[in-house]
Design an enzyme around this catalytic site. Structure first.
Site, PDB file in Angstrom:
ATOM      1  N   ASP A   1       0.863  -1.174   0.000  1.00  0.00           N
ATOM      2  CA  ASP A   1       0.000   0.000   0.000  1.00  0.00           C
ATOM      3  C   ASP A   1       0.905   1.231   0.000  1.00  0.00           C
ATOM      4  O   ASP A   1       2.111   1.118   0.221  1.00  0.00           O
ATOM      5  CB  ASP A   1      -0.892  -0.044   1.248  1.00  0.00           C
ATOM      6  CG  ASP A   1      -1.869   1.110   1.291  1.00  0.00           C
ATOM      7  OD1 ASP A   1      -2.354   1.507   0.213  1.00  0.00           O
ATOM      8  OD2 ASP A   1      -2.137   1.625   2.383  1.00  0.00           O
TER       9      ASP A   1
ATOM     10  N   THR B   1      -0.009   4.672   1.584  1.00  0.00           N
ATOM     11  CA  THR B   1      -0.115   5.445   2.816  1.00  0.00           C
ATOM     12  C   THR B   1       0.228   4.588   4.033  1.00  0.00           C
ATOM     13  O   THR B   1      -0.382   3.554   4.275  1.00  0.00           O
ATOM     14  CB  THR B   1      -1.531   6.020   2.978  1.00  0.00           C
ATOM     15  OG1 THR B   1      -1.859   6.768   1.811  1.00  0.00           O
ATOM     16  CG2 THR B   1      -1.607   6.911   4.202  1.00  0.00           C
TER      17      THR B   1
ATOM     18  N   ASP C   1      -1.205  -1.504   6.359  1.00  0.00           N
ATOM     19  CA  ASP C   1      -1.346  -1.105   7.764  1.00  0.00           C
ATOM     20  C   ASP C   1      -2.764  -0.719   8.164  1.00  0.00           C
ATOM     21  O   ASP C   1      -3.010  -0.443   9.336  1.00  0.00           O
ATOM     22  CB  ASP C   1      -0.411   0.070   8.066  1.00  0.00           C
ATOM     23  CG  ASP C   1      -0.855   1.363   7.375  1.00  0.00           C
ATOM     24  OD1 ASP C   1      -1.564   1.269   6.347  1.00  0.00           O
ATOM     25  OD2 ASP C   1      -0.507   2.439   7.864  1.00  0.00           O
TER      26      ASP C   1
END
Length: 708
Positions: A396, A398, A596
């Site tokens: 990912d 961000t 996350d």
């Protein structure tokens, strides 16, 4: 999910679980505590203590037995050393060694027959038992044996073989138990980081209470130089905290109001008041310990191969011992019975697969402990094994490639709107969203000391945006398509300005108020300082790095260009990430997914190996097989190096476990006796069997020093 403290499991058969200590019903080994609890008692070392006592006492009794048995090699030895006195002394000293020091092996061997799970204790108990019983019969009833079996007019005894084998097996058991304890020492030391007490602030007064009495919601005072007692949030004061014991980051971290603090970390400079949010088994430390404990008990898929081989190997060895006995009785030289018994026992002992049973679990235990020390928390051994084979890494953006702490960099308001009005309206809606970009908007409004009003009718669309009503006026915040679906048009001018910002790597959020475009907010999330180097190292390790992000294509490509990523896909919704990962797997790739957030959880679960950033959400960590405490891509590099080191170590261990058996069984059976006169004493067989275990344990312990 919390695991009960008092759960005991077998180190050889993790599927066995009991609520109290005891012996494994399959192999008879002592059950060990499954997890190490922050509030629970220390680990029970009773088996190690017991085995150590048996070893030292057994060794003390065995040494004179061995010397007496070898007395015929001593020049000018007194005649009594080979007489009846010597034989009875050997019996008197060997019997407690076999029937007391070696008793656990007989118990485990008997249970292996009852449960039909033949194992190393099956062979040990048969081998030692036969050698001792044969010697007892030869001592008490020498007339039962033909004269051809006589040695100095008496049948030969093998008490020294029974005693030496018992002691050698005890050496292996003690080494294994010590190694098993040592692998968890680094993890147990984490529990010692938490202070025994905490200073609770109640009704304006402060008092010290035991850590076990701290409850969620308590206000705690932490003074300079003290360890933070539990996880929580800082309410009053400012300080710097040394979090190196958790994150590995050497530099102190500044903390102010609303910042999270972790139990066990060290408060450096300031005094502050915090609110306890997680206590006892819910703290980060306790979760780390529990995760590592469970991983050390888990079994790598390669273990199934060792288990399957053992299932066939033990019966095959028993058959080989029977054939050896029959062959010596039929074809062997006199004394045939003595030769038959000795060689059959040698086959049983040298073929003992104890090293085979240790080969995989020891490497996994040591490797998981080494990873935890470096901030790479392995949830299960299967993830550790697969990490070696990963060909594609999906990340990912961000919070994974970037710091995950975006901030507002530019606001463009429509005519009739001020920047503050636009920001306040967007913050009012975004305050109910959990997205990191929403947090940046709210934080920016607070920095400007803007009033953030409450809104009604809030709704969120994953990958689209959020919507709510403020004083009866609808506010829509999100992607242009989301605004259009909610009746807002005329975004073309703002989209043109957004493209320039996106080309610089910034994320642009559009805002609509009362069915009209109100402006846009540009947000930048800085790339982590460690990310470029980590990406280069991952590519050097032959991994293809793909970024899947919900961000727009221009921003995503700008970040991908800076980092030199192999592939990038933008505007990917959470369900689409899951589908992309599954598609990569269908194409033959071994996929690791790193993320996350809550939105990453489905993709983490779908990947061959899910990797959660420790700075992320609990649901992401629950969905992953590996968690990186620092939330740093360098942790993935370390995880790959760890996986490759552990799997290389396991293969070496399997070689050590088999090579002694493969070379020793033919010699022990007497296959080379007709050609070279080679025979293998049961004592030498026992030493070779123990050497294979020592080789496996010593090789596994090398992982403690492996560089990641």
């Amino acid at each position: 999910m919390s695991v009960p403290e008092n759960v005991y499991t077998c180190p050889m058969h993790p599927e066995i679980e009991r609520d109290k200590p005891g012996d494994c019903p399959i192999c008879g080994m002592a059950l060990e505590r499954k997890t190490i609890s922050a509030a629970g008692p220390d680990d029970d070392d009773s088996e190690l203590t017991d085995m150590t006592h048996r070893l030292w006492i057994g060794a003390a009794f065995t040494l004179p037995v061995f010397l007496l048995a070898m007395s015929h090699l001593i020049p000018n030895a007194p005649p009594w050393l080979s007489g009846d006195a010597s034989r009875w002394i050997q019996f008197a000293l060997t019997t407690p060694v076999v029937l007391w020091a070696g008793w656990p092996f007989f118990v485990r061997g008997w249970r292996s027959f009852l449960s039909r799970h033949l194992n190393m204790f099956t062979l040990i108990s048969i081998g030692v038992g036969v050698a001792w019983l044969y010697s007892c019969v030869a001592l008490f009833f020498p007339g039962l044996f033909p004269p051809a079996m006589a040695h100095h007019e008496k049948p030969g005894l093998y008490f020294e073989a029974a005693a030496m084998i018992t002691v050698l097996v005890l050496v292996g058991q003690v080494l294994e138990l010590r190694a098993r304890r040592r692998t968890g020492s680094a993890i147990r030391s984490l529990l010692d980081l938490t202070p025994p007490s905490a200073r609770v602030v109640r009704n304006g007064t402060e008092q010290d209470v035991a850590l076990t009495e701290v409850k969620t919601g308590d206000r705690l005072r932490v003074r300079p130089g003290e360890k933070i007692p539990v996880d929580g949030v800082l309410l009053e004061g400012r300080t710097t905290v040394n979090e190196s014991m958790i994150t590995g980051e050497a530099l102190p971290v500044e903390k102010g109001a609303n910042d999270k603090v972790i139990g066990g970390t060290l408060n450096n400079t300031g005094s502050f008041v915090m609110e306890a949010e997680r206590v006892g088994d819910e703290t980060v430390l306790a979760q780390i310990v529990r995760m590592v404990s469970e991983a050390q008990r888990s079994r790598a898929p390669i273990q199934r191969l060792a288990d399957k081989v053992s299932g066939y190997f033990v019966p095959a060895v028993l058959l080989a011992a029977v054939i050896t006995f029959a062959a010596w009785i039929w074809l062997g030289p006199e004394p045939r019975l003595a030769h038959a018994i000795v060689n059959a026992v040698a086959v049983l002992i040298i073929a003992c697969p104890c090293a085979l049973g240790l080969a995989t679990p020891m490497s996994v235990m040591v490797g998981v402990g080494r990873g935890a020390h470096a901030g790479v928390l392995v949830k299960n051994a299967g993830a550790l094994e697969l990490m070696e084979k990963v060909t594609t890494l999906v990340v990912d953006k961000t919070g994974t490639l970037t710091e995950g702490k975006p901030r507002v960099t530019k606001i463009i308001a429509a005519a009739g709107q001020t920047e503050d009005d636009l920001l306040a309206a967007a913050a009012a809606v975004e305050q109910q969203s959990e997205h990191p970009l929403a947090g940046a908007i709210v934080a920016s409004a607070r920095e400007r000391k803007l009033a953030i009003e409450n809104i009604q009718d809030f709704s969120s669309t994953t990958g689209g945006g959020v919507i709510g009503s403020k004083d009866g006026t609808q506010v829509v915040v999100g992607q242009p398509e989301f605004l259009r679906r909610n009746g807002i048009s005329g975004l073309e001018n703002f989209e043109a300005q957004a493209r320039d910002l996106q080309a610089e790597g910034q994320t642009v959020i559009f805002v609509g108020i009362a069915d009209r475009p109100a402006g846009l907010i540009a947000i930048s999330d800085p790339i982590k300082q460690s990310t470029p180097g980590a990406i280069r190292e991952l590519q050097r390790l032959d991994l293809k790095v793909i970024m899947l992000t919900g961000d727009n294509e221009r921003t995503a490509k700008a970040v991908a260009k800076k980092l030199g990523l192999d592939q990038v896909e933008a505007g990917v919704a959470p369900k689409d990430k899951h589908e992309r990962v599954e598609a990569l797997r269908r194409d033959g790739s071994i996929v690791a997914m790193a993320g996350d957030g809550i939105n990453d959880a489905p993709a983490l679960a779908a990947a061959d190996v899910g990797i959660a950033m420790g700075t992320g959400t609990d649901v992401a960590m629950e969905s992953a097989g590996i968690t990186l405490v620092k939330g740093d891509l360098n942790g993935i590099v370390q995880a790959i190096h760890l996986s490759r080191a552990v799997m290389r170590n396991i293969r070496q261990n399997l070689f050590f476990a088999f090579i002694y058996n493969a070379l020793g069984i033919p010699i022990a059976a007497g296959m080379f006796y007709p050609f070279f006169g080679w025979l293998l004493s049961p004592i030498i067989a026992g030493a070779a069997m123990s050497l294979s275990s020592v080789s496996v344990i010593g090789n596994a312990l090398r992982l403690q020093r492996v560089r990641l």
